[in-house]
Design a protein around this motif. Structure first.
Motif, PDB file in Angstrom:
ATOM      1  N   GLY A  92     -10.385 -11.994  -8.603  1.00 36.31           N
ATOM      2  CA  GLY A  92      -8.981 -12.009  -8.794  1.00 36.31           C
ATOM      3  C   GLY A  92      -8.449 -10.446  -9.134  1.00 36.31           C
ATOM      4  O   GLY A  92      -7.217 -10.334  -8.752  1.00 36.31           O
ATOM      5  N   GLY A  93      -9.171  -9.589  -9.507  1.00 37.10           N
ATOM      6  CA  GLY A  93      -8.545  -8.434  -9.935  1.00 37.10           C
ATOM      7  C   GLY A  93      -8.519  -7.177  -8.888  1.00 37.10           C
ATOM      8  O   GLY A  93      -8.020  -5.901  -8.990  1.00 37.10           O
ATOM      9  N   ASP A  94      -9.070  -7.412  -7.731  1.00 38.13           N
ATOM     10  CA  ASP A  94      -9.281  -6.735  -6.615  1.00 38.13           C
ATOM     11  C   ASP A  94      -7.894  -6.545  -5.647  1.00 38.13           C
ATOM     12  O   ASP A  94      -7.837  -7.409  -4.944  1.00 38.13           O
ATOM     13  CB  ASP A  94     -10.552  -6.779  -5.732  1.00 38.13           C
ATOM     14  CG  ASP A  94     -11.907  -6.729  -6.354  1.00 38.13           C
ATOM     15  OD1 ASP A  94     -11.741  -6.040  -7.339  1.00 38.13           O
ATOM     16  OD2 ASP A  94     -12.782  -7.000  -5.894  1.00 38.13           O
ATOM     17  N   ARG A  95      -7.187  -5.617  -5.890  1.00 41.53           N
ATOM     18  CA  ARG A  95      -6.043  -5.386  -5.046  1.00 41.53           C
ATOM     19  C   ARG A  95      -6.107  -4.111  -4.295  1.00 41.53           C
ATOM     20  O   ARG A  95      -6.156  -3.075  -4.885  1.00 41.53           O
ATOM     21  CB  ARG A  95      -4.692  -5.470  -5.798  1.00 41.53           C
ATOM     22  CG  ARG A  95      -4.717  -6.786  -6.712  1.00 41.53           C
ATOM     23  CD  ARG A  95      -3.586  -7.728  -6.267  1.00 41.53           C
ATOM     24  NE  ARG A  95      -3.487  -8.876  -7.356  1.00 41.53           N
ATOM     25  CZ  ARG A  95      -3.494  -9.942  -6.852  1.00 41.53           C
ATOM     26  NH1 ARG A  95      -3.119 -10.397  -5.617  1.00 41.53           N
ATOM     27  NH2 ARG A  95      -3.310 -11.100  -7.809  1.00 41.53           N
ATOM     28  N   PHE A  96      -5.507  -4.083  -3.102  1.00 40.72           N
ATOM     29  CA  PHE A  96      -5.602  -2.729  -2.239  1.00 40.72           C
ATOM     30  C   PHE A  96      -4.256  -2.735  -1.639  1.00 40.72           C
ATOM     31  O   PHE A  96      -3.416  -3.678  -1.250  1.00 40.72           O
ATOM     32  CB  PHE A  96      -6.521  -2.945  -1.069  1.00 40.72           C
ATOM     33  CG  PHE A  96      -8.085  -3.145  -1.889  1.00 40.72           C
ATOM     34  CD1 PHE A  96      -8.685  -1.738  -2.259  1.00 40.72           C
ATOM     35  CD2 PHE A  96      -8.393  -4.254  -2.166  1.00 40.72           C
ATOM     36  CE1 PHE A  96      -9.906  -2.015  -2.822  1.00 40.72           C
ATOM     37  CE2 PHE A  96      -9.586  -4.429  -2.598  1.00 40.72           C
ATOM     38  CZ  PHE A  96     -10.591  -3.208  -2.604  1.00 40.72           C
ATOM     39  N   ASP A  97      -3.740  -1.527  -1.381  1.00 41.64           N
ATOM     40  CA  ASP A  97      -2.557  -1.281  -0.652  1.00 41.64           C
ATOM     41  C   ASP A  97      -2.933  -1.400   0.832  1.00 41.64           C
ATOM     42  O   ASP A  97      -3.730  -1.578   1.469  1.00 41.64           O
ATOM     43  CB  ASP A  97      -1.803   0.109  -1.029  1.00 41.64           C
ATOM     44  CG  ASP A  97      -2.640   1.391  -0.736  1.00 41.64           C
ATOM     45  OD1 ASP A  97      -3.719   0.980   0.077  1.00 41.64           O
ATOM     46  OD2 ASP A  97      -2.517   2.334  -1.231  1.00 41.64           O
ATOM     47  N   ALA A  98      -1.660  -0.995   1.708  1.00 46.36           N
ATOM     48  CA  ALA A  98      -1.886  -1.207   3.336  1.00 46.36           C
ATOM     49  C   ALA A  98      -2.761  -0.032   3.542  1.00 46.36           C
ATOM     50  O   ALA A  98      -3.450  -0.634   4.768  1.00 46.36           O
ATOM     51  CB  ALA A  98      -0.566  -0.931   3.924  1.00 46.36           C
ATOM     52  N   ALA A  99      -3.301   0.967   3.221  1.00 40.52           N
ATOM     53  CA  ALA A  99      -4.178   1.903   3.648  1.00 40.52           C
ATOM     54  C   ALA A  99      -5.443   1.641   3.328  1.00 40.52           C
ATOM     55  O   ALA A  99      -6.461   2.211   3.444  1.00 40.52           O
ATOM     56  CB  ALA A  99      -3.701   3.137   2.984  1.00 40.52           C
ATOM     57  N   GLY A 100      -5.652   0.426   2.398  1.00 40.15           N
ATOM     58  CA  GLY A 100      -7.138   0.133   1.919  1.00 40.15           C
ATOM     59  C   GLY A 100      -7.416   1.004   0.561  1.00 40.15           C
ATOM     60  O   GLY A 100      -8.663   0.721   0.004  1.00 40.15           O
ATOM     61  N   ASN A 101      -6.420   1.477   0.124  1.00 40.51           N
ATOM     62  CA  ASN A 101      -6.856   2.061  -1.314  1.00 40.51           C
ATOM     63  C   ASN A 101      -6.550   1.306  -2.366  1.00 40.51           C
ATOM     64  O   ASN A 101      -5.755   0.334  -2.256  1.00 40.51           O
ATOM     65  CB  ASN A 101      -6.001   3.380  -1.489  1.00 40.51           C
ATOM     66  CG  ASN A 101      -6.114   4.422  -0.297  1.00 40.51           C
ATOM     67  OD1 ASN A 101      -7.321   4.701  -0.164  1.00 40.51           O
ATOM     68  ND2 ASN A 101      -5.149   4.839   0.255  1.00 40.51           N
ATOM     69  N   PRO A 102      -7.442   1.158  -3.421  1.00 41.25           N
ATOM     70  CA  PRO A 102      -7.078   0.495  -4.788  1.00 41.25           C
ATOM     71  C   PRO A 102      -5.821   0.785  -5.093  1.00 41.25           C
ATOM     72  O   PRO A 102      -5.055   1.616  -5.294  1.00 41.25           O
ATOM     73  CB  PRO A 102      -8.082   0.947  -5.942  1.00 41.25           C
ATOM     74  CG  PRO A 102      -9.218   1.568  -5.046  1.00 41.25           C
ATOM     75  CD  PRO A 102      -8.593   2.200  -3.949  1.00 41.25           C
ATOM     76  N   ASP A 103      -5.010  -0.413  -5.445  1.00 38.94           N
ATOM     77  CA  ASP A 103      -3.456  -0.516  -5.891  1.00 38.94           C
ATOM     78  C   ASP A 103      -3.613  -0.679  -7.306  1.00 38.94           C
ATOM     79  O   ASP A 103      -3.840  -1.531  -8.037  1.00 38.94           O
ATOM     80  CB  ASP A 103      -2.886  -1.756  -5.287  1.00 38.94           C
ATOM     81  CG  ASP A 103      -1.393  -1.644  -5.383  1.00 38.94           C
ATOM     82  OD1 ASP A 103      -0.850  -0.676  -6.049  1.00 38.94           O
ATOM     83  OD2 ASP A 103      -0.692  -2.670  -4.976  1.00 38.94           O
ATOM     84  N   GLU A 104      -3.337   0.599  -7.939  1.00 36.14           N
ATOM     85  CA  GLU A 104      -3.493   0.829  -9.538  1.00 36.14           C
ATOM     86  C   GLU A 104      -1.977   0.003 -10.128  1.00 36.14           C
ATOM     87  O   GLU A 104      -2.029  -0.339 -11.251  1.00 36.14           O
ATOM     88  CB  GLU A 104      -3.210   2.263  -9.786  1.00 36.14           C
ATOM     89  CG  GLU A 104      -4.227   3.086  -9.296  1.00 36.14           C
ATOM     90  CD  GLU A 104      -5.758   2.491  -9.647  1.00 36.14           C
ATOM     91  OE1 GLU A 104      -5.871   2.149 -10.797  1.00 36.14           O
ATOM     92  OE2 GLU A 104      -6.650   3.031  -8.926  1.00 36.14           O
ATOM     93  N   GLY A 105      -0.906  -0.259  -9.498  1.00 38.88           N
ATOM     94  CA  GLY A 105       0.124  -0.832  -9.984  1.00 38.88           C
ATOM     95  C   GLY A 105       0.109  -2.254  -9.878  1.00 38.88           C
ATOM     96  O   GLY A 105       1.041  -3.032 -10.539  1.00 38.88           O
ATOM     97  N   ALA A 106      -0.730  -2.847  -9.032  1.00 36.95           N
ATOM     98  CA  ALA A 106      -0.710  -4.244  -8.874  1.00 36.95           C
ATOM     99  C   ALA A 106      -1.448  -4.908 -10.146  1.00 36.95           C
ATOM    100  O   ALA A 106      -2.286  -4.355 -10.874  1.00 36.95           O
ATOM    101  CB  ALA A 106      -1.541  -4.727  -7.671  1.00 36.95           C
ATOM    102  N   GLY A 107      -1.038  -6.215 -10.686  1.00 40.91           N
ATOM    103  CA  GLY A 107      -1.510  -6.637 -11.764  1.00 40.91           C
ATOM    104  C   GLY A 107      -1.025  -7.740 -12.044  1.00 40.91           C
ATOM    105  O   GLY A 107      -0.828  -8.875 -12.245  1.00 40.91           O
TER     106      GLY A 107
END
Length: 82
Positions: A67-82
Motif C-alpha cells: 500500500g505505501g509504495d508510490r512513485f512519480d512518472a519518472a519512477g522516483n519515490p513520490d514523497e507527497g503521495a499518501g
C-alpha cells in the motif's frame, strides 16, 4: 534417460550484450537470459508475450502491491503521495 541440456551459450550472450547491444557490464550481468534474448531480438525464447487477463489477475492476487509504495512518472519515490 533424457539427454543432457546444451551448455549455456556464453560466447554468443557476451557478444550480443556487450558488443551488439553495447550494454555496460553491470547492466549485462543484471539481466536474465530471457531479458537478454528479448533485447537482442532472439526468437524462440521461453517468454510468450504479455499475460492474458486471467493470468494477470491471478498474479495480482498472488503478489499484491504494498500500500505505501508510490512513485512519480519518472519512477522516483513520490514523497507527497499518501
Amino acid at each position: 534417460m533424457s539427454p543432457e541440456p546444451a551448455p549455456f551459450p556464453w560466447r554468443a550472450a557476451l557478444q550480443a550484450g556487450l558488443c551488439r547491444l553495447r550494454l555496460d557490464p553491470a547492466t549485462f550481468w543484471a539481466m536474465t537470459p530471457v531479458e537478454l534474448a528479448i533485447a537482442a531480438g532472439v526468437h524462440g525464447h521461453a517468454g510468450g508475450g504479455a499475460p492474458g487477463r486471467q493470468a494477470l489477475e491471478a498474479l495480482m492476487l498472488r503478489f499484491p502491491d504494498r500500500g505505501g509504495d508510490r512513485f512519480d512518472a519518472a519512477g522516483n519515490p513520490d514523497e507527497g503521495a499518501g
